[in-house]
Design an enzyme around this catalytic site. Structure first.
Site, PDB file in Angstrom:
ATOM      1  N   GLU A 222       0.872  -1.170   0.000  1.00  0.00           N
ATOM      2  CA  GLU A 222       0.000   0.000   0.000  1.00  0.00           C
ATOM      3  C   GLU A 222       0.910   1.221   0.000  1.00  0.00           C
ATOM      4  O   GLU A 222       1.481   1.574   1.025  1.00  0.00           O
ATOM      5  CB  GLU A 222      -0.938  -0.012   1.217  1.00  0.00           C
ATOM      6  CG  GLU A 222      -1.848  -1.236   1.293  1.00  0.00           C
ATOM      7  CD  GLU A 222      -2.793  -1.357   0.123  1.00  0.00           C
ATOM      8  OE1 GLU A 222      -2.902  -0.397  -0.672  1.00  0.00           O
ATOM      9  OE2 GLU A 222      -3.436  -2.404  -0.023  1.00  0.00           O
ATOM     10  N   CYS A 256      -1.699   9.374   2.609  1.00  0.00           N
ATOM     11  CA  CYS A 256      -1.291   8.874   1.291  1.00  0.00           C
ATOM     12  C   CYS A 256      -2.413   8.979   0.264  1.00  0.00           C
ATOM     13  O   CYS A 256      -2.155   9.010  -0.937  1.00  0.00           O
ATOM     14  CB  CYS A 256      -0.812   7.426   1.395  1.00  0.00           C
ATOM     15  SG  CYS A 256      -2.042   6.271   2.014  1.00  0.00           S
TER      16      CYS A 256
END
Length: 470
Positions: A222, A256
């Site tokens: 991720e 993010c």
């Protein structure tokens, strides 16, 4: 996580911890529904009982982290995900019967059996350290696994709390938390786990994947990327501004999946600026607002302020959005900023910003914007704002991303029934909800031949037996 330190001194201790969990797995490889539910309930109890301590530890790691943001983005999603798993776990664990191929003949059966992988390693970043350690644990425990979790070097207070308190809730053969003391990360990524989940930067993700490859350890990565928002001409600008500015400055932009930059019709740029100047001070009165989180450390703060200074030196217009001082060097606090006319090759436009800075990019032709986004690395998220269905479909076809929130930003991440994951440079693999259960399970195909099979008719000599099946 640094890959420059020497990991050798940590390897024996980590291997010993892994072997402890692997031995426990071999003794009880497939926990039943009751055991898995109990693990999830214990995880829930830990979060509730240690809630205040968790929030305070994260805030100390940041210097200052809004307690409300920790509640909203870390505690609440974990509790929500546990409840979702508890509700659906029995269904997820069911054996899935499948149709039998005609070659099987007789009364043979096919089925898919979800079984635990064994021991899962989790490498956690600092920006949402509760969320990004406990949400994976929900899926890992639901799937019947054990876990070792390596925390960030920027989460020292939280790591100390977890290492101290968690053994009261889970034995080390089920769950262990590890602190980063230099070199732990690379040693951890070299362990022969049954699966490894890493959340962090694309650059470090490459190193993690390379290390895991030595053990043929499957990875879920991720990562991040420059996630764009595109506001189309038909969408109400005030609504778009309120939603984008909320997500962009949440956790001081250290997300993010946040909006990295926004594309606006050229005629609406100045209106967006005026909206931002009005909206943001209503949310954060000044740099000392308790709801405005600090930048994680002095190094990250310096990177952001130098990027702002570079943009100004090269002709960009930088607009602080709060009254009073825009910077506090001692406490590494930075006011929300808009940036206009940023050079395409400046630092703010070349890498993920990861801070409370929003470049505003005007456009005249939507297809040119889509081509520009499409030409770059695939982002973790994409945020189109439009009510035009045909236009939305066109945008989704042209821009590949890990996930999408339409007419808002970030919220696809918090949906328990949607998978979360990147694509290309923004990552690989998924978890959350059922997809998390399946990521950390082996979906094991089982073919069972009937007692009286007619497959013997296919034994040599073949003659025309095979032709008859075609």
């Amino acid at each position: 996580m640094s890959f420059d330190a020497t990991p050798d001194e940590h390897a024996p201790r980590l291997l010993q911890a892994l072997e402890l969990q692997r031995s426990a797995y071999r003794a009880s490889p497939v926990p039943d529904l009751r055991r898995r539910r109990q693990d999830l309930l214990t995880l829930r109890r830990f979060v509730l009982e240690q809630r205040t301590a968790l929030i305070e530890a994260v805030s100390r790691d940041y210097g200052h982290r809004s307690r409300h943001e920790t509640e909203l983005t870390e505690i609440l999603p974990v509790l929500k995900d546990i409840d979702h798993a508890l509700k659906h776990l029995r269904h997820w664990m069911r054996v899935q019967p499948r149709a039998v191929d005609r070659l099987a003949f007789g009364l043979a059966s096919n089925r898919v059996v979800p079984q635990p992988l064994g021991v899962v390693g989790v490498i956690v970043p600092w920006n949402f350290p509760i969320n990004l350690s406990f949400l994976p644990l929900v899926a890992i425990f639901a799937a019947g696994n054990r876990a070792m979790v390596k925390m960030s070097e920027n989460s020292r207070h939280l790591a100390a709390l977890l290492i101290d308190k968690m053994p009261t809730y889970f034995p080390p053969e089920k769950l262990q938390f590890l602190d980063e003391t230099g070199g732990v990360g690379i040693a951890f990524s070299k362990l022969p786990f049954d699966h490894l989940l890493f959340t962090g930067s694309t650059q470090t993700g490459r190193s993690v994947m390379q290390a895991a490859a030595q053990n043929l350890c499957p990875v879920t990565l991720e990562l991040g990327g420059r996630s764009p928002a595109i506001v189309c001409d038909d969408f109400d600008l005030d609504t778009a501004a309120r939603r984008i500015l909320y997500v962009k400055f949440l956790n001081a932009g250290q997300i993010c999946t946040t909006v990295d930059h926004v594309y606006l019709p050229r005629s609406k740029v100045q209106d967006f600026v005026e909206l931002a100047r009005r909206i943001v001070p209503q949310r954060y009165a000044n740099l000392n607002s308790p709801d405005l989180s600090s930048i994680i450390n002095a190094q990250a703060y310096a990177r952001l302020t130098m990027a702002l200074d570079e943009a100004v030196a090269r002709g960009a217009t930088v607009l602080p959005l709060l009254p009073g001082s825009a910077r506090d060097d001692a406490r590494h606090r930075l006011a929300p900023h808009l940036v206009l006319n940023a050079p395409a090759d400046c630092a703010l436009m070349q890498r993920e910003i990861f801070g409370p800075i929003l470049p505003v990019l005007p456009y005249d032709d939507l297809d040119e914007v889509l081509s520009q986004v499409q030409a770059g690395p695939r982002p973790l998220a994409f945020y189109p704002f439009t009510h035009d269905r045909k236009q939305l479909a066109h945008m989704l076809d042209r821009v590949m991303s890990g996930g999408v929130s339409v007419n808002d930003a970030l919220f696809h991440v918090g949906q328990t029934d949607l998978p979360f994951g990147g694509v290309g440079a923004s990552g690989m693999g998924h978890y959350h909800g059922r997809e998390g259960f399946e990521t950390f399970s082996k979906l094991r195909p089982v073919f069972q031949q009937s007692r009286w099979s007619t497959l013997a008719l296919l034994y040599p000599p073949y003659g025309k037996k095979i032709e008859a099946l075609l």
